[in-house]
Design a protein around this motif. Structure first.
Motif, PDB file in Angstrom:
ATOM      1  N   PRO A  34       0.802  -1.230   0.000  1.00 51.83           N
ATOM      2  CA  PRO A  34       0.000   0.000   0.000  1.00 51.83           C
ATOM      3  C   PRO A  34       0.836   1.282   0.000  1.00 51.83           C
ATOM      4  O   PRO A  34       0.373   2.317  -0.449  1.00 51.83           O
ATOM      5  CB  PRO A  34      -0.834  -0.093   1.300  1.00 51.83           C
ATOM      6  N   ASP A  35       2.111   1.194   0.460  1.00 51.10           N
ATOM      7  CA  ASP A  35       2.943   2.402   0.464  1.00 51.10           C
ATOM      8  C   ASP A  35       3.599   2.661  -0.897  1.00 51.10           C
ATOM      9  O   ASP A  35       4.221   3.699  -1.103  1.00 51.10           O
ATOM     10  CB  ASP A  35       4.071   2.300   1.508  1.00 51.10           C
ATOM     11  N   ALA A  36       3.505   1.687  -1.786  1.00 56.99           N
ATOM     12  CA  ALA A  36       4.149   1.867  -3.094  1.00 56.99           C
ATOM     13  C   ALA A  36       3.453   3.032  -3.799  1.00 56.99           C
ATOM     14  O   ALA A  36       2.245   3.015  -3.980  1.00 56.99           O
ATOM     15  CB  ALA A  36       4.027   0.597  -3.920  1.00 56.99           C
ATOM     16  N   SER A  37       4.241   4.035  -4.175  1.00 58.22           N
ATOM     17  CA  SER A  37       3.611   5.239  -4.724  1.00 58.22           C
ATOM     18  C   SER A  37       3.481   5.148  -6.245  1.00 58.22           C
ATOM     19  O   SER A  37       4.344   4.635  -6.924  1.00 58.22           O
ATOM     20  CB  SER A  37       4.451   6.462  -4.359  1.00 58.22           C
ATOM     21  N   ALA A  38       2.383   5.689  -6.752  1.00 55.90           N
ATOM     22  CA  ALA A  38       2.154   5.860  -8.202  1.00 55.90           C
ATOM     23  C   ALA A  38       2.457   4.608  -9.021  1.00 55.90           C
ATOM     24  O   ALA A  38       3.055   4.666 -10.080  1.00 55.90           O
ATOM     25  CB  ALA A  38       2.999   7.020  -8.713  1.00 55.90           C
ATOM     26  N   ILE A  39       2.056   3.457  -8.508  1.00 54.00           N
ATOM     27  CA  ILE A  39       2.315   2.220  -9.245  1.00 54.00           C
ATOM     28  C   ILE A  39       1.141   1.952 -10.194  1.00 54.00           C
ATOM     29  O   ILE A  39      -0.008   1.989  -9.803  1.00 54.00           O
ATOM     30  CB  ILE A  39       2.476   1.043  -8.262  1.00 54.00           C
ATOM     31  N   GLU A  40       1.497   1.675 -11.467  1.00 59.08           N
ATOM     32  CA  GLU A  40       0.486   1.281 -12.455  1.00 59.08           C
ATOM     33  C   GLU A  40       0.383  -0.238 -12.406  1.00 59.08           C
ATOM     34  O   GLU A  40       1.392  -0.916 -12.589  1.00 59.08           O
ATOM     35  CB  GLU A  40       1.027   1.583 -13.854  1.00 59.08           C
ATOM     36  N   TRP A  41      -0.775  -0.798 -12.202  1.00 63.40           N
ATOM     37  CA  TRP A  41      -0.959  -2.250 -12.237  1.00 63.40           C
ATOM     38  C   TRP A  41      -1.411  -2.588 -13.638  1.00 63.40           C
ATOM     39  O   TRP A  41      -2.458  -2.122 -14.081  1.00 63.40           O
ATOM     40  CB  TRP A  41      -2.006  -2.638 -11.185  1.00 63.40           C
ATOM     41  N   ASN A  42      -0.586  -3.330 -14.405  1.00 63.31           N
ATOM     42  CA  ASN A  42      -0.939  -3.540 -15.810  1.00 63.31           C
ATOM     43  C   ASN A  42      -1.346  -4.985 -16.077  1.00 63.31           C
ATOM     44  O   ASN A  42      -1.264  -5.843 -15.209  1.00 63.31           O
ATOM     45  CB  ASN A  42       0.198  -3.059 -16.717  1.00 63.31           C
ATOM     46  N   ARG A  43      -1.774  -5.221 -17.325  1.00 60.36           N
ATOM     47  CA  ARG A  43      -2.314  -6.513 -17.714  1.00 60.36           C
ATOM     48  C   ARG A  43      -1.306  -7.650 -17.497  1.00 60.36           C
ATOM     49  O   ARG A  43      -1.673  -8.753 -17.108  1.00 60.36           O
ATOM     50  CB  ARG A  43      -2.723  -6.443 -19.201  1.00 60.36           C
ATOM     51  N   LEU A  44      -0.005  -7.360 -17.737  1.00 57.32           N
ATOM     52  CA  LEU A  44       0.984  -8.431 -17.586  1.00 57.32           C
ATOM     53  C   LEU A  44       1.292  -8.717 -16.119  1.00 57.32           C
ATOM     54  O   LEU A  44       1.596  -9.847 -15.749  1.00 57.32           O
ATOM     55  CB  LEU A  44       2.247  -8.090 -18.370  1.00 57.32           C
ATOM     56  N   ASP A  45       1.191  -7.670 -15.272  1.00 54.42           N
ATOM     57  CA  ASP A  45       1.395  -7.894 -13.835  1.00 54.42           C
ATOM     58  C   ASP A  45       0.396  -8.912 -13.307  1.00 54.42           C
ATOM     59  O   ASP A  45       0.671  -9.640 -12.355  1.00 54.42           O
ATOM     60  CB  ASP A  45       1.148  -6.599 -13.032  1.00 54.42           C
ATOM     61  N   ALA A  46      -0.802  -8.918 -13.918  1.00 54.17           N
ATOM     62  CA  ALA A  46      -1.904  -9.718 -13.385  1.00 54.17           C
ATOM     63  C   ALA A  46      -1.730 -11.225 -13.618  1.00 54.17           C
ATOM     64  O   ALA A  46      -2.532 -12.025 -13.157  1.00 54.17           O
ATOM     65  CB  ALA A  46      -3.223  -9.229 -13.990  1.00 54.17           C
ATOM     66  N   HIS A  47      -0.679 -11.624 -14.326  1.00 55.23           N
ATOM     67  CA  HIS A  47      -0.412 -13.058 -14.512  1.00 55.23           C
ATOM     68  C   HIS A  47      -0.046 -13.717 -13.174  1.00 55.23           C
ATOM     69  O   HIS A  47       0.413 -13.046 -12.244  1.00 55.23           O
ATOM     70  CB  HIS A  47       0.756 -13.266 -15.476  1.00 55.23           C
TER      71      HIS A  47
END
Ligand code: TYD
Length: 224
Positions: free
Chosen positions: A148-161
């Motif tokens: 939760p402290d990770a700032s400005a992280i984009e969660w993308n389609r490939l991360d979701a694997h």
């Protein structure tokens, strides 16, 4: 020809921070530095990025996916990277062709020889002088990215694997780095940001020296 540096690594390895710190450092000592990222880095590439990473695009065809990464790369190489290198500058690229081999090749099981053919077409055969690999246990990297402290992280389609995919990607990086040890610099990404940045600065020195004369610094240019 200038100096072409790429950063590679699994999710949450701190690559973007380290690429930025190296760019800032090299600028502060007088070099001309372009800092770009993939996919994206150009107006057209950024549009491709939103398609290829968009969470909504789960039905993307694997061939379409590989070609889109290559299309973004072709635009970046021809619009930014080659002109900057030809002007004697340094290019720092956050991900490049090795991401395609690691993610689409080792991660998703696409044919590596096919990926290499398309990549060569897209890049005209341009290979980095040095690739900094920030090595991290994929489980640790994903936890960092989800924190939760990770700032400005984009969660993308490939991360979701699933985790197994990210482990295959990490294994892919291992194979790629072992196959070309003169280009790859392997760094432990689980150390502190400052220690890692210092290690990276030291690691690029031999490549800067090797390229000396081919790359120009602002100081050299402005000296009468
Ligand atoms: P990004 O948000 O830039 O994440 P990161 O900080 O991890 O670089 O997302 C880029 C994503 O695209 C990342 O999951 C890796 C993936 N990717 C590929 O699968 N193939 C490629 O050729 C490239 C350049 C990236």
């Amino acid at each position: 020809m200038g100096l072409f540096i790429t950063f590679e690594g699994s999710e949450g390895c701190g690559k973007s921070t380290q690429a930025r710190l190296l760019a800032e450092h090299l600028r502060s000592v007088g070099y001309q530095v372009s800092h770009v990222r993939e996919p994206g880095g150009t107006a057209i590439g950024d549009q491709i990025r939103s398609i290829v990473l968009g969470m909504q695009n789960t039905e993307i065809d694997p061939t379409a996916e590989s070609l889109l990464f290559s299309a973004s790369r072709a635009q970046l190489v021809n619009q930014i990277i080659r002109p900057q290198l030809a002007a004697g500058g340094i290019v720092i690229c956050d991900r490049y062709a090795d991401s395609t081999y690691a993610y689409q090749g080792y991660g998703l099981g696409r044919d590596l020889a096919d990926l290499r053919t398309v990549t060569t077409k897209a890049t005209g055969g341009l290979v980095p002088h040095v690739t900094i690999w920030l090595r991290i246990d994929p489980a640790v990297g994903l936890r960092r990215k989800l924190h939760p402290d990770a700032s400005a992280i984009e969660w993308n389609r490939l991360d979701a694997h699933e985790l197994a995919f990210h482990q295959r990607v990490a294994h892919g990086y291992e194979m790629l780095a072992n196959a070309d040890p003169t280009r790859w610099v392997t760094c432990d990404a689980e150390q502190s940001i400052e220690a890692l940045a210092a290690h990276i600065r030291t690691s690029v020195l031999p490549f800067l020296h090797a390229a000396h004369g081919a790359i120009s610094s602002v100081t050299e240019r402005t000296t009468p």
